[in-house]
Design a protein around this motif. Structure first.
Motif, PDB file in Angstrom:
ATOM      1  N   SER A  76      13.027   6.940  -3.269  1.00  0.00           N
ATOM      2  CA  SER A  76      12.625   8.195  -2.644  1.00  0.00           C
ATOM      3  C   SER A  76      12.907   9.356  -3.583  1.00  0.00           C
ATOM      4  N   PHE A  77      12.189  10.429  -3.363  1.00  0.00           N
ATOM      5  CA  PHE A  77      12.348  11.603  -4.233  1.00  0.00           C
ATOM      6  C   PHE A  77      11.853  12.827  -3.489  1.00  0.00           C
ATOM      7  N   ASN A  78      12.295  13.995  -3.926  1.00  0.00           N
ATOM      8  CA  ASN A  78      11.627  15.209  -3.492  1.00  0.00           C
ATOM      9  C   ASN A  78      11.674  16.247  -4.607  1.00  0.00           C
ATOM     10  N   VAL A  79      10.554  16.939  -4.744  1.00  0.00           N
ATOM     11  CA  VAL A  79      10.420  17.897  -5.839  1.00  0.00           C
ATOM     12  C   VAL A  79       9.824  19.202  -5.322  1.00  0.00           C
ATOM     13  N   ARG A  80      10.176  20.281  -5.984  1.00  0.00           N
ATOM     14  CA  ARG A  80       9.556  21.581  -5.733  1.00  0.00           C
ATOM     15  C   ARG A  80       8.881  21.985  -7.030  1.00  0.00           C
ATOM     16  N   LEU A  81       7.552  22.123  -6.985  1.00  0.00           N
ATOM     17  CA  LEU A  81       6.784  22.354  -8.208  1.00  0.00           C
ATOM     18  C   LEU A  81       6.090  23.708  -8.176  1.00  0.00           C
ATOM     19  N   THR A  82       6.112  24.395  -9.295  1.00  0.00           N
ATOM     20  CA  THR A  82       5.369  25.649  -9.428  1.00  0.00           C
ATOM     21  C   THR A  82       4.155  25.376 -10.305  1.00  0.00           C
ATOM     22  N   VAL A  83       2.974  25.479  -9.704  1.00  0.00           N
ATOM     23  CA  VAL A  83       1.745  25.095 -10.414  1.00  0.00           C
ATOM     24  C   VAL A  83       0.761  26.271 -10.426  1.00  0.00           C
ATOM     25  N   PRO A  84      -0.274  26.231 -11.293  1.00  0.00           N
ATOM     26  CA  PRO A  84      -1.296  27.284 -11.241  1.00  0.00           C
ATOM     27  C   PRO A  84      -2.040  27.235  -9.896  1.00  0.00           C
ATOM     28  N   GLN A  85      -2.773  28.290  -9.565  1.00  0.00           N
ATOM     29  CA  GLN A  85      -3.561  28.289  -8.315  1.00  0.00           C
ATOM     30  C   GLN A  85      -4.770  27.387  -8.545  1.00  0.00           C
ATOM     31  N   PHE A  86      -4.520  26.089  -8.561  1.00  0.00           N
ATOM     32  CA  PHE A  86      -5.551  25.183  -9.064  1.00  0.00           C
ATOM     33  C   PHE A  86      -6.482  24.578  -8.018  1.00  0.00           C
ATOM     34  N   ASN A 118       3.430   7.917   2.565  1.00  0.00           N
ATOM     35  CA  ASN A 118       4.578   7.602   1.709  1.00  0.00           C
ATOM     36  C   ASN A 118       4.950   8.774   0.818  1.00  0.00           C
ATOM     37  N   VAL A 119       3.914   9.448   0.322  1.00  0.00           N
ATOM     38  CA  VAL A 119       4.144  10.638  -0.497  1.00  0.00           C
ATOM     39  C   VAL A 119       3.302  11.755   0.106  1.00  0.00           C
ATOM     40  N   TYR A 120       3.935  12.894   0.357  1.00  0.00           N
ATOM     41  CA  TYR A 120       3.169  13.938   1.038  1.00  0.00           C
ATOM     42  C   TYR A 120       3.571  15.341   0.604  1.00  0.00           C
ATOM     43  N   LEU A 121       2.591  16.223   0.733  1.00  0.00           N
ATOM     44  CA  LEU A 121       2.845  17.642   0.535  1.00  0.00           C
ATOM     45  C   LEU A 121       3.494  18.147   1.808  1.00  0.00           C
ATOM     46  N   LYS A 122       4.769  18.496   1.716  1.00  0.00           N
ATOM     47  CA  LYS A 122       5.498  18.919   2.893  1.00  0.00           C
ATOM     48  C   LYS A 122       5.195  20.379   3.202  1.00  0.00           C
ATOM     49  N   LYS A 123       5.123  21.180   2.129  1.00  0.00           N
ATOM     50  CA  LYS A 123       4.914  22.610   2.332  1.00  0.00           C
ATOM     51  C   LYS A 123       4.244  23.190   1.091  1.00  0.00           C
ATOM     52  N   ILE A 124       3.323  24.125   1.327  1.00  0.00           N
ATOM     53  CA  ILE A 124       2.704  24.822   0.197  1.00  0.00           C
ATOM     54  C   ILE A 124       2.874  26.323   0.403  1.00  0.00           C
ATOM     55  N   GLU A 125       3.219  26.999  -0.676  1.00  0.00           N
ATOM     56  CA  GLU A 125       3.415  28.445  -0.612  1.00  0.00           C
ATOM     57  C   GLU A 125       2.438  29.086  -1.598  1.00  0.00           C
ATOM     58  N   PHE A 126       1.622  30.010  -1.103  1.00  0.00           N
ATOM     59  CA  PHE A 126       0.619  30.643  -1.966  1.00  0.00           C
ATOM     60  C   PHE A 126       1.142  31.978  -2.482  1.00  0.00           C
ATOM     61  N   ASN A 127       1.254  32.107  -3.778  1.00  0.00           N
ATOM     62  CA  ASN A 127       1.650  33.385  -4.364  1.00  0.00           C
ATOM     63  C   ASN A 127       0.503  33.948  -5.189  1.00  0.00           C
ATOM     64  N   ASP A 128       0.651  35.186  -5.635  1.00  0.00           N
ATOM     65  CA  ASP A 128      -0.401  35.825  -6.419  1.00  0.00           C
ATOM     66  C   ASP A 128      -0.649  35.111  -7.739  1.00  0.00           C
ATOM     67  N   ILE A 175       0.863  -1.181   0.000  1.00  0.00           N
ATOM     68  CA  ILE A 175       0.000   0.000   0.000  1.00  0.00           C
ATOM     69  C   ILE A 175       0.903   1.237   0.000  1.00  0.00           C
ATOM     70  N   ASN A 176       0.649   2.166  -0.920  1.00  0.00           N
ATOM     71  CA  ASN A 176       1.343   3.450  -0.892  1.00  0.00           C
ATOM     72  C   ASN A 176       0.332   4.554  -0.573  1.00  0.00           C
ATOM     73  N   TYR A 177       0.545   5.221   0.555  1.00  0.00           N
ATOM     74  CA  TYR A 177      -0.391   6.253   1.013  1.00  0.00           C
ATOM     75  C   TYR A 177       0.105   7.643   0.642  1.00  0.00           C
ATOM     76  N   PHE A 178      -0.835   8.487   0.222  1.00  0.00           N
ATOM     77  CA  PHE A 178      -0.476   9.890  -0.007  1.00  0.00           C
ATOM     78  C   PHE A 178      -1.364  10.796   0.852  1.00  0.00           C
ATOM     79  N   GLY A 179      -0.876  12.005   1.124  1.00  0.00           N
ATOM     80  CA  GLY A 179      -1.662  12.925   1.941  1.00  0.00           C
ATOM     81  C   GLY A 179      -0.950  14.256   2.103  1.00  0.00           C
ATOM     82  N   ILE A 180      -1.538  15.099   2.941  1.00  0.00           N
ATOM     83  CA  ILE A 180      -0.991  16.430   3.168  1.00  0.00           C
ATOM     84  C   ILE A 180      -0.338  16.468   4.551  1.00  0.00           C
ATOM     85  N   ALA A 181       0.879  17.035   4.609  1.00  0.00           N
ATOM     86  CA  ALA A 181       1.561  17.143   5.898  1.00  0.00           C
ATOM     87  C   ALA A 181       1.673  18.604   6.348  1.00  0.00           C
TER      88      ALA A 181
END
Ligand SMILES: [Zn+2]
Length: 470
Positions: free
Chosen positions: A273-283, A242-252, A188-194
């Motif tokens: 294991s991996f870690n990424v920093r992603l810039t996404v639309p305010q979705f 197993n996979v989680y949102l470690k931090k979210i930053e809200f910009n304009d 089982i691989n669990y994902f969620g928000i941290a």
């Protein structure tokens, strides 16, 4: 022999059907099934060297499937089907494509119409992805479909799984519990928000423990029933992520997501294991979950785990809002107003839309609400929580489905609570209903308008979007 015949019949049927955007037409699959039967479908599924991944859940299926296809397209050829929910659509996807990996969306409304255990047996997936499970249409084909039956149907898709990995939302106690009950059979691989700076805007609803029925205790709520929870009776609690949102930053202009993962990769049979920093639309937060679901599923099955970071970064750093499926909620500019519009068929979806809209609201809001149908009081009650949380200055109530009578009945229950107006627009004259809804949004005297509730995603919502913004 029968299998070959079925395959020829099915393949011949492909060019004569009009392919939708998801390629999910069901006719070739239905023909294949009719000629070859269950055994043929089993054989067809077995042709894939890697296997199939099935995405299911109440909300987020199509978006998660779309993102997952986008990610895997960097690695290999895939067979696919999305925006369609039947075994015949999956079969068509298997017939049509080339490649050794299948990615299929599969919706399950109830046991009778969904045959989830049969799908599991015949497709024999190596992966099942659960996005989230919440109350949706409590009526299917004229029959009441209680929530526990609906939950049971979702569970049946993985109940007999003996290989592969279940990818599931740990923040949702219902999908987490499916994983917890299967962890002796499969990985089982669990994902969620941290990141606990994420929290919703709604009154806390009571959520029953899916294991024992007691009322769950939440120490934090991310979005509706998704949060950090514990059952006081049986001890069920959110499993480690197993996979989680470690931090979210809200910009304009965009959001920055830090995502970390440490999970089992099925293809290389090892932990990665991996870690990424992603810039996404305010979705919207719901798309944070869809992002996590797709990345987790991708990292679980990619044959190139060393490329996870680069592929995920490439896909998400280049994302624009066009990945949203037809008819789904988005916030757009209409005559200088911020208008959020799109399907919100179930209470969870309406709340998700409300939370999304809430990012933009900076003044009085008009809520244009399209109601559920007869025998869908539970949906109406859930919708009402979404409406209340946004405190609309004005509420417009319009029938979203067939019955005008029931829409008026729902309106009568809330007209005292809100400054409100009712428009008895008919289902038969759908064109007129759509025109009027567009007119209401265009001519609204409010700077912030949300239009959501029930109505078929393509027939109604996508039409409204086409008229209003395209
Ligand atoms: Zn419990």
């Amino acid at each position: 022999m029968r299998y070959d015949l079925a395959k020829i019949a099915g393949k011949l049927a492909i060019p004569i059907t009009k392919m939708g955007s998801g390629g999910g037409t069901s006719f070739p699959g239905a023909l294949f099934f009719k000629v070859g039967g269950e055994e043929a479908l089993k054989e067809l599924s077995g042709e894939l060297d890697i296997g199939s991944i099935i995405v299911t859940g109440t909300n987020g299926k199509t978006t998660t499937t779309t993102l997952l296809i986008e990610l895997f397209s960097n690695d290999l050829e895939i067979r696919r089907s999305y925006e369609s929910n039947t075994i015949n659509a999956i079969t068509t996807g298997l017939l049509k494509g080339e490649g050794d990996l299948g990615i299929f969306e599969y919706g399950i409304r109830d046991i009778k119409h969904g045959i989830p255990d049969t799908v599991q047996r015949l497709i024999d997936p190596i992966g099942v992805v659960y996005t989230t499970i919440s109350r949706e249409h409590t009526q299917v084909a004229g029959v009441k479909n209680p929530f526990n039956k609906y939950l049971e149907a979702k569970t049946l898709l993985t109940k007999n799984m003996k290989r592969g990995v279940i990818i599931t939302n740990a923040d949702d106690p219902r999908t987490a519990n499916i994983g917890l009950n299967k962890d002796s059979d499969v990985k089982i691989n669990y994902f969620g928000i941290a990141d606990e700076s994420v929290h919703d805007i709604f009154e806390d609803v009571t959520v029953e423990c899916p294991q024992c029925g007691a009322q769950l205790e939440y120490s934090h709520r991310f979005m509706n029933h998704r949060g950090i929870y514990k059952c006081p009776d049986c001890g069920l609690e959110r499993p480690p992520l197993n996979v989680y949102l470690k931090k979210i930053e809200f910009n304009d202009k965009n959001w920055i997501l830090d995502i970390e993962g440490n999970l089992f990769n099925y293809t290389v049979n090892d932990n990665v294991s991996f870690n990424v920093r992603l810039t996404v639309p305010q979705f919207g937060f719901h798309n944070v979950y869809n992002t996590l679901a797709s990345i987790t599923a991708y990292a679980t099955f990619t044959p190139y785990p060393e490329r996870i970071e680069s592929t995920v970064s490439k896909v998400f750093n280049n994302l624009d809002m066009s990945f949203i499926p037809p008819g789904r909620f988005e916030v757009v500019d209409v005559n200088g107003k911020k208008v959020g519009l799109g399907q919100g068929d179930n209470g969870d979806a309406a709340k998700i839309n409300g939370m999304f809209m809430n990012q933009y609201i900076d003044g009085p809001l008009e809520f244009i609400y399209t109601t559920p149908d007869v025998d869908e009081e539970e949906i109406f009650e859930d919708h009402l929580e979404a409406i209340r949380a946004l405190h609309p200055a004005h509420l417009i109530v319009v029938p979203g489905r067939e019955s005008i009578g029931i829409a008026e009945h729902y309106y009568n229950q809330i007209k005292e609570e809100f400054n409100s107006t009712f428009y008895p627009l008919s289902y038969e004259k759908m064109e007129e209903r759509i025109d009027k809804l567009c007119e209401l949004a265009e001519n609204s005297k409010y700077d912030y308008v949300i239009m959501t509730g029930c109505g078929e995603e393509q027939a109604m919502w996508e039409n409204i979007k086409q008229k209003l913004i395209r």
